[in-house]
Design a protein around this motif. Structure first.
Motif, PDB file in Angstrom:
ATOM      1  N   SER A   1       0.851  -1.185   0.000  1.00  0.00           N
ATOM      2  CA  SER A   1       0.000   0.000   0.000  1.00  0.00           C
ATOM      3  C   SER A   1       0.887   1.235   0.000  1.00  0.00           C
ATOM      4  O   SER A   1       2.095   1.136   0.194  1.00  0.00           O
ATOM      5  CB  SER A   1      -0.932   0.010   1.212  1.00  0.00           C
ATOM      6  OG  SER A   1      -0.237   0.418   2.371  1.00  0.00           O
ATOM      7  N   ALA A   2       0.264   2.381  -0.182  1.00  0.00           N
ATOM      8  CA  ALA A   2       1.016   3.629  -0.162  1.00  0.00           C
ATOM      9  C   ALA A   2       1.270   4.114   1.261  1.00  0.00           C
ATOM     10  O   ALA A   2       1.886   5.156   1.453  1.00  0.00           O
ATOM     11  CB  ALA A   2       0.270   4.697  -0.960  1.00  0.00           C
ATOM     12  N   ASP A   3       0.830   3.359   2.250  1.00  0.00           N
ATOM     13  CA  ASP A   3       1.050   3.732   3.647  1.00  0.00           C
ATOM     14  C   ASP A   3       2.537   3.797   3.964  1.00  0.00           C
ATOM     15  O   ASP A   3       3.330   3.026   3.420  1.00  0.00           O
ATOM     16  CB  ASP A   3       0.414   2.694   4.583  1.00  0.00           C
ATOM     17  CG  ASP A   3      -1.091   2.705   4.532  1.00  0.00           C
ATOM     18  OD1 ASP A   3      -1.684   3.776   4.687  1.00  0.00           O
ATOM     19  OD2 ASP A   3      -1.675   1.614   4.352  1.00  0.00           O
ATOM     20  N   PRO A   4       2.922   4.684   4.885  1.00  0.00           N
ATOM     21  CA  PRO A   4       4.324   4.700   5.326  1.00  0.00           C
ATOM     22  C   PRO A   4       4.644   3.442   6.134  1.00  0.00           C
ATOM     23  O   PRO A   4       3.751   2.844   6.749  1.00  0.00           O
ATOM     24  CB  PRO A   4       4.415   5.961   6.200  1.00  0.00           C
ATOM     25  CG  PRO A   4       3.025   6.298   6.568  1.00  0.00           C
ATOM     26  CD  PRO A   4       2.126   5.728   5.513  1.00  0.00           C
ATOM     27  N   VAL A   5       5.887   3.059   6.114  1.00  0.00           N
ATOM     28  CA  VAL A   5       6.308   1.843   6.811  1.00  0.00           C
ATOM     29  C   VAL A   5       5.935   1.889   8.292  1.00  0.00           C
ATOM     30  O   VAL A   5       5.562   0.870   8.866  1.00  0.00           O
ATOM     31  CB  VAL A   5       7.822   1.582   6.620  1.00  0.00           C
ATOM     32  CG1 VAL A   5       8.298   0.418   7.470  1.00  0.00           C
ATOM     33  CG2 VAL A   5       8.120   1.314   5.163  1.00  0.00           C
ATOM     34  N   ASP A   6       5.998   3.058   8.906  1.00  0.00           N
ATOM     35  CA  ASP A   6       5.648   3.158  10.323  1.00  0.00           C
ATOM     36  C   ASP A   6       4.234   2.656  10.594  1.00  0.00           C
ATOM     37  O   ASP A   6       3.980   2.016  11.610  1.00  0.00           O
ATOM     38  CB  ASP A   6       5.805   4.598  10.823  1.00  0.00           C
ATOM     39  CG  ASP A   6       7.268   5.031  10.892  1.00  0.00           C
ATOM     40  OD1 ASP A   6       8.156   4.144  10.855  1.00  0.00           O
ATOM     41  OD2 ASP A   6       7.524   6.240  10.966  1.00  0.00           O
ATOM     42  N   ASP A   7       3.287   2.913   9.686  1.00  0.00           N
ATOM     43  CA  ASP A   7       1.919   2.402   9.837  1.00  0.00           C
ATOM     44  C   ASP A   7       1.866   0.902   9.580  1.00  0.00           C
ATOM     45  O   ASP A   7       1.098   0.176  10.200  1.00  0.00           O
ATOM     46  CB  ASP A   7       0.966   3.107   8.878  1.00  0.00           C
ATOM     47  CG  ASP A   7       0.762   4.574   9.203  1.00  0.00           C
ATOM     48  OD1 ASP A   7       1.144   5.014  10.314  1.00  0.00           O
ATOM     49  OD2 ASP A   7       0.206   5.295   8.343  1.00  0.00           O
ATOM     50  N   LEU A   8       2.685   0.442   8.638  1.00  0.00           N
ATOM     51  CA  LEU A   8       2.664  -0.976   8.266  1.00  0.00           C
ATOM     52  C   LEU A   8       3.299  -1.869   9.325  1.00  0.00           C
ATOM     53  O   LEU A   8       2.987  -3.061   9.388  1.00  0.00           O
ATOM     54  CB  LEU A   8       3.341  -1.168   6.910  1.00  0.00           C
ATOM     55  CG  LEU A   8       2.627  -0.473   5.740  1.00  0.00           C
ATOM     56  CD1 LEU A   8       3.450  -0.591   4.470  1.00  0.00           C
ATOM     57  CD2 LEU A   8       1.225  -1.023   5.551  1.00  0.00           C
ATOM     58  N   ILE A   9       4.163  -1.324  10.158  1.00  0.00           N
ATOM     59  CA  ILE A   9       4.775  -2.119  11.235  1.00  0.00           C
ATOM     60  C   ILE A   9       3.679  -2.693  12.120  1.00  0.00           C
ATOM     61  O   ILE A   9       3.639  -3.899  12.391  1.00  0.00           O
ATOM     62  CB  ILE A   9       5.767  -1.263  12.050  1.00  0.00           C
ATOM     63  CG1 ILE A   9       7.002  -0.932  11.206  1.00  0.00           C
ATOM     64  CG2 ILE A   9       6.177  -1.973  13.334  1.00  0.00           C
ATOM     65  CD1 ILE A   9       7.913   0.119  11.817  1.00  0.00           C
ATOM     66  N   SER A  10       2.775  -1.849  12.560  1.00  0.00           N
ATOM     67  CA  SER A  10       1.670  -2.292  13.410  1.00  0.00           C
ATOM     68  C   SER A  10       0.701  -3.192  12.636  1.00  0.00           C
ATOM     69  O   SER A  10       0.236  -4.204  13.147  1.00  0.00           O
ATOM     70  CB  SER A  10       0.937  -1.069  13.967  1.00  0.00           C
ATOM     71  OG  SER A  10      -0.134  -1.453  14.776  1.00  0.00           O
ATOM     72  N   PHE A  11       0.404  -2.834  11.391  1.00  0.00           N
ATOM     73  CA  PHE A  11      -0.499  -3.620  10.549  1.00  0.00           C
ATOM     74  C   PHE A  11       0.040  -5.043  10.356  1.00  0.00           C
ATOM     75  O   PHE A  11      -0.718  -6.007  10.342  1.00  0.00           O
ATOM     76  CB  PHE A  11      -0.674  -2.918   9.199  1.00  0.00           C
ATOM     77  CG  PHE A  11      -1.781  -3.447   8.336  1.00  0.00           C
ATOM     78  CD1 PHE A  11      -3.103  -3.181   8.643  1.00  0.00           C
ATOM     79  CD2 PHE A  11      -1.501  -4.178   7.199  1.00  0.00           C
ATOM     80  CE1 PHE A  11      -4.141  -3.653   7.834  1.00  0.00           C
ATOM     81  CE2 PHE A  11      -2.511  -4.650   6.381  1.00  0.00           C
ATOM     82  CZ  PHE A  11      -3.845  -4.385   6.690  1.00  0.00           C
ATOM     83  N   SER A  12       1.369  -5.158  10.229  1.00  0.00           N
ATOM     84  CA  SER A  12       1.986  -6.474   9.993  1.00  0.00           C
ATOM     85  C   SER A  12       1.794  -7.419  11.173  1.00  0.00           C
ATOM     86  O   SER A  12       1.751  -8.636  10.985  1.00  0.00           O
ATOM     87  CB  SER A  12       3.471  -6.329   9.664  1.00  0.00           C
ATOM     88  OG  SER A  12       4.246  -6.027  10.808  1.00  0.00           O
ATOM     89  N   THR A  13       1.665  -6.878  12.365  1.00  0.00           N
ATOM     90  CA  THR A  13       1.444  -7.737  13.536  1.00  0.00           C
ATOM     91  C   THR A  13      -0.033  -7.933  13.821  1.00  0.00           C
ATOM     92  O   THR A  13      -0.468  -9.044  14.078  1.00  0.00           O
ATOM     93  CB  THR A  13       2.138  -7.169  14.791  1.00  0.00           C
ATOM     94  OG1 THR A  13       1.646  -5.861  15.049  1.00  0.00           O
ATOM     95  CG2 THR A  13       3.627  -7.145  14.633  1.00  0.00           C
TER      96      THR A  13
END
Length: 177
Positions: free
Chosen positions: A95-107
């Motif tokens: 997604s175009a989300d920043p990695v900082d948002d994806l860190i939480s999404f990944s867990t």
């Protein structure tokens, strides 16, 4: 959040079902890329060419982390990850989300079972997945990419409901050949 859900629902209603909105056709060369991603809360550098060395890649683009449809889709991919692995495929959410948002999404939503990565403007353009009605976001398109780097299957539809089943069927079909 509610406004974004309404925008995504409106976009889904306007888009044709199936593969009609995807720009990369079956047989096209998938653009290689390197970006930052997260797996189980840890960041790393993700390169498509490296992932393809392991076998087919399911590269699925989603509009925005933590929105209802995107969370449901991620959970469904996580629930089916063993089936993808049994068929030899790697799943990567983008997604175009920043990695900082994806860190939480990944867990939370991906349950630490597969990586999600940030799609910058070059990746979004290369895969032609810009959400026309909401600049800075991607549409919902799933690609199955063969180890050769060629697109083997495309499913582009804003409704997340069929992406997991369609891509899993495509990967299983590749394995059967």
């Amino acid at each position: 959040m509610k406004r974004l859900s309404l925008i995504l629902a409106a976009a889904a209603a306007l888009l044709p079902a199936g593969n009609a909105t995807a720009a990369l056709a079956v047989g096209a060369k998938a653009p290689d890329f390197t970006t930052r991603g997260a797996l189980a809360g840890k960041t790393f550098t993700l390169t498509l060419a490296h992932q393809l060395k392991r076998g087919p890649v399911v590269l699925y683009f989603f509009p925005k982390a933590f929105t209802p449809g995107c969370s449901a889709e991620a959970r469904e991919f996580a629930e089916n990850i063993d089936k993808f692995k049994a068929a030899g495929a790697t799943v990567i959410g983008m997604s175009a989300d920043p990695v900082d948002d994806l860190i939480s999404f990944s867990t939370k939503e991906c349950a630490g079972k597969f990586p999600v990565a940030s799609a910058g403007p070059g990746i979004i353009s290369g895969y032609d997945v810009a959400l026309k009605m909401q600049p800075g976001m991607t549409d919902r398109t799933s690609y199955v990419i063969a180890p050769s780097g060629r697109i083997a299957f495309v499913h582009s539809e804003m409704n997340y409901a069929n992406h997991v089943k369609a891509t899993l069927d495509a990967v299983k079909s590749m394995k059967a050949k």
